[in-house]
Motif scaffolding. Structure first.
Motif, PDB file in Angstrom:
ATOM      1  N   GLU A   1       0.832  -1.203   0.000  1.00 43.00           N
ATOM      2  CA  GLU A   1       0.000   0.000   0.000  1.00 43.00           C
ATOM      3  C   GLU A   1       0.870   1.257   0.000  1.00 43.00           C
ATOM      4  OE1 GLU A   1      -0.522  -2.660   1.821  1.00 43.00           O
ATOM      5  OE2 GLU A   1      -2.466  -3.346   1.069  1.00 43.00           O
ATOM      6  N   ASP A   2       1.965   1.243   0.758  1.00 50.81           N
ATOM      7  CA  ASP A   2       2.898   2.371   0.739  1.00 50.81           C
ATOM      8  C   ASP A   2       3.471   2.571  -0.660  1.00 50.81           C
ATOM      9  OD1 ASP A   2       2.641   2.773   3.512  1.00 50.81           O
ATOM     10  OD2 ASP A   2       4.258   1.347   3.954  1.00 50.81           O
TER      11      ASP A   2
ATOM     12  N   ILE B   1       1.144  -3.505  -9.300  1.00 47.94           N
ATOM     13  CA  ILE B   1       1.650  -3.827  -7.964  1.00 47.94           C
ATOM     14  C   ILE B   1       0.860  -4.969  -7.329  1.00 47.94           C
ATOM     15  CG2 ILE B   1       1.880  -2.946  -5.597  1.00 47.94           C
ATOM     16  CD1 ILE B   1       2.371  -0.155  -6.901  1.00 47.94           C
ATOM     17  N   LEU B   2      -0.462  -4.909  -7.449  1.00 45.77           N
ATOM     18  CA  LEU B   2      -1.335  -5.811  -6.698  1.00 45.77           C
ATOM     19  C   LEU B   2      -1.782  -7.034  -7.476  1.00 45.77           C
ATOM     20  CD1 LEU B   2      -3.607  -3.017  -5.196  1.00 45.77           C
ATOM     21  CD2 LEU B   2      -1.728  -4.180  -4.017  1.00 45.77           C
ATOM     22  N   GLY B   3      -1.777  -6.942  -8.813  1.00 51.74           N
ATOM     23  CA  GLY B   3      -2.320  -8.007  -9.637  1.00 51.74           C
ATOM     24  C   GLY B   3      -3.831  -7.928  -9.736  1.00 51.74           C
ATOM     25  N   GLY B   4      -4.405  -8.680 -10.666  1.00 54.96           N
ATOM     26  CA  GLY B   4      -5.844  -8.739 -10.839  1.00 54.96           C
ATOM     27  C   GLY B   4      -6.422  -7.518 -11.527  1.00 54.96           C
ATOM     28  N   ILE B   5      -7.724  -7.378 -11.429  1.00 58.67           N
ATOM     29  CA  ILE B   5      -8.434  -6.188 -11.907  1.00 58.67           C
ATOM     30  C   ILE B   5      -8.701  -5.311 -10.702  1.00 58.67           C
ATOM     31  CG2 ILE B   5     -10.500  -5.306 -13.050  1.00 58.67           C
ATOM     32  CD1 ILE B   5     -10.734  -7.892 -14.553  1.00 58.67           C
TER      33      ILE B   5
ATOM     34  N   ASP C   1      -6.168  12.870  -1.009  1.00 54.26           N
ATOM     35  CA  ASP C   1      -5.538  13.318   0.245  1.00 54.26           C
ATOM     36  C   ASP C   1      -4.370  12.420   0.649  1.00 54.26           C
ATOM     37  OD1 ASP C   1      -7.459  15.328   0.366  1.00 54.26           O
ATOM     38  OD2 ASP C   1      -8.811  14.117   1.598  1.00 54.26           O
ATOM     39  N   CYS C   2      -3.516  12.120  -0.336  1.00 49.07           N
ATOM     40  CA  CYS C   2      -2.310  11.313  -0.112  1.00 49.07           C
ATOM     41  C   CYS C   2      -2.626   9.871   0.292  1.00 49.07           C
ATOM     42  CB  CYS C   2      -1.408  11.950   0.936  1.00 49.07           C
ATOM     43  SG  CYS C   2      -0.811  13.595   0.469  1.00 49.07           S
ATOM     44  N   ASN C   3      -3.824   9.409   0.015  1.00 54.66           N
ATOM     45  CA  ASN C   3      -4.201   8.027   0.303  1.00 54.66           C
ATOM     46  C   ASN C   3      -4.785   7.375  -0.937  1.00 54.66           C
ATOM     47  OD1 ASN C   3      -3.672   7.629   3.222  1.00 54.66           O
ATOM     48  ND2 ASN C   3      -5.131   9.303   3.443  1.00 54.66           N
ATOM     49  N   ILE C   4      -4.639   6.063  -1.007  1.00 55.71           N
ATOM     50  CA  ILE C   4      -5.211   5.289  -2.094  1.00 55.71           C
ATOM     51  C   ILE C   4      -6.366   4.457  -1.556  1.00 55.71           C
ATOM     52  CG2 ILE C   4      -4.806   3.428  -3.750  1.00 55.71           C
ATOM     53  CD1 ILE C   4      -3.451   5.882  -4.633  1.00 55.71           C
ATOM     54  N   TYR C   5      -7.464   4.508  -2.256  1.00 56.64           N
ATOM     55  CA  TYR C   5      -8.622   3.685  -1.928  1.00 56.64           C
ATOM     56  C   TYR C   5      -8.830   2.735  -3.103  1.00 56.64           C
ATOM     57  CZ  TYR C   5      -9.214   7.443   1.436  1.00 56.64           C
ATOM     58  OH  TYR C   5      -8.994   8.349   2.446  1.00 56.64           O
ATOM     59  N   TYR C   6      -8.774   1.446  -2.843  1.00 51.32           N
ATOM     60  CA  TYR C   6      -8.795   0.495  -3.946  1.00 51.32           C
ATOM     61  C   TYR C   6      -9.492  -0.791  -3.529  1.00 51.32           C
ATOM     62  CZ  TYR C   6      -5.153  -2.139  -1.533  1.00 51.32           C
ATOM     63  OH  TYR C   6      -4.465  -2.875  -0.611  1.00 51.32           O
TER      64      TYR C   6
END
Length: 296
Positions: free
Chosen positions: A113-114, A133-137, A144-149
């Protein structure tokens, strides 16, 4: 030595403009080790074999973010399978590799995540770097400097066919033709389609894909930059495609077909050889592992 293996990625999947991405089983591998006091880069064109290499830039960005210094000497070799400027995330593989490499060489305790946040800061959006990075779909957004996935489950009844032309198309040019504003009806159209697309991919309801992959935000504008785009797409539908859309900014065209459709590649290849520009087809599948590290 460290080997970092990063999958290609396709963004958008039709209506999911800058929001959806998928990792594909086509890879760039990066081999790094500390070496003397100079930078040595091999396996890439000469113009990319210096400090302007995107891998090195991503490494420096990561080091600076954590107030660290990279080793004075780095040896980098790139084994590339992902073609440049074809809409398959070649630049994202370099960014992702650079962040992972900096974390490894500097012994930074970064989670995926970082790394995703840092790579998204460099890339400007997460639609390619997230699946790489994560693979898949993956559907992802940066705020705000964060990723929501989150990952989207994929029915095993679907396979991908990539139609890759010999010519390149820069992302900058492909973005330059997009309108600065869109009609409300077009926005609603795409929200409707991407919602249906996510459901169809997860459930395997392939009969919904032709409608679910329709788009009004980017493909109608980018199609004009790609020679033979319209006739190639028309042929794909004639050969029983379930969905047809641009891979990222193009010019690669991705086709979804049922797993049991074994005639599509033969049929489309017979057509592609009649065109003035050379195209190649490649049967691809979703990579579910994402970036892999091998410490030798």
């Amino acid at each position: 030595m460290i080997e970092i293996k990063v999958p290609a990625s396709t963004a958008n999947l039709g209506p999911g403009f800058d929001t959806l991405g998928a990792a594909l089983n086509l890879y760039n591998s990066f081999f790094l080790e500390e070496s003397g006091d100079s930078l040595i880069i091999t396996g890439c064109p000469k113009e990319f074999s210096d400090e302007n290499n995107l891998v090195i830039k991503a490494m420096k960005y990561t080091a600076n973010k954590y107030h660290k210094l990279l080793p004075a000497g780095i040896k980098l070799h790139i084994d590339s399978q992902v073609p440049l400027s074809r809409g398959l995330g070649s630049s994202s593989t370099c960014i992702v590799a650079g962040v992972f490499a900096a974390a490894e060489l500097l012994k930074l305790p970064l989670t995926r995540e970082d790394i995703l946040i840092i790579a998204s800061e460099i890339e400007g959006h997460p639609d390619n770097v997230a699946p790489a990075i994560l693979g898949g779909i993956v559907t992802a957004t940066y705020k705000d400097c964060n990723i929501y996935y989150d990952n989207i489950p994929l029915s095993k009844d679907i396979k991908f066919i990539a139609l890759i032309p010999e010519f390149e198309l820069s992302t900058a040019l492909s973005r330059s033709v997009l309108p600065h504003t869109v009609e409300r009806s077009d926005g609603i159209f795409n929200i409707n389609r991407v919602s249906l697309l996510i459901a169809a991919l997860a459930t395997g309801k392939l009969e919904n894909l032709p409608v679910a992959c329709e788009d009004r935000l980017h493909q109608p504008y980018r199609a004009k930059l790609i020679p033979d785009y319209e006739p190639v797409v028309k042929k794909c539908w004639e050969y029983n495609a379930s969905a047809v859309f641009l891979s990222g900014a193009g010019p690669t065209i991705l086709v979804l077909v049922p797993q049991e459709n074994n005639d599509f590649i033969k049929s489309i290849n017979s057509y592609l050889i009649t065109l003035n520009n050379k195209w190649q087809s490649s049967e691809l599948y979703i990579d579910f592992q994402g970036t892999q590290i091998n410490r030798k």
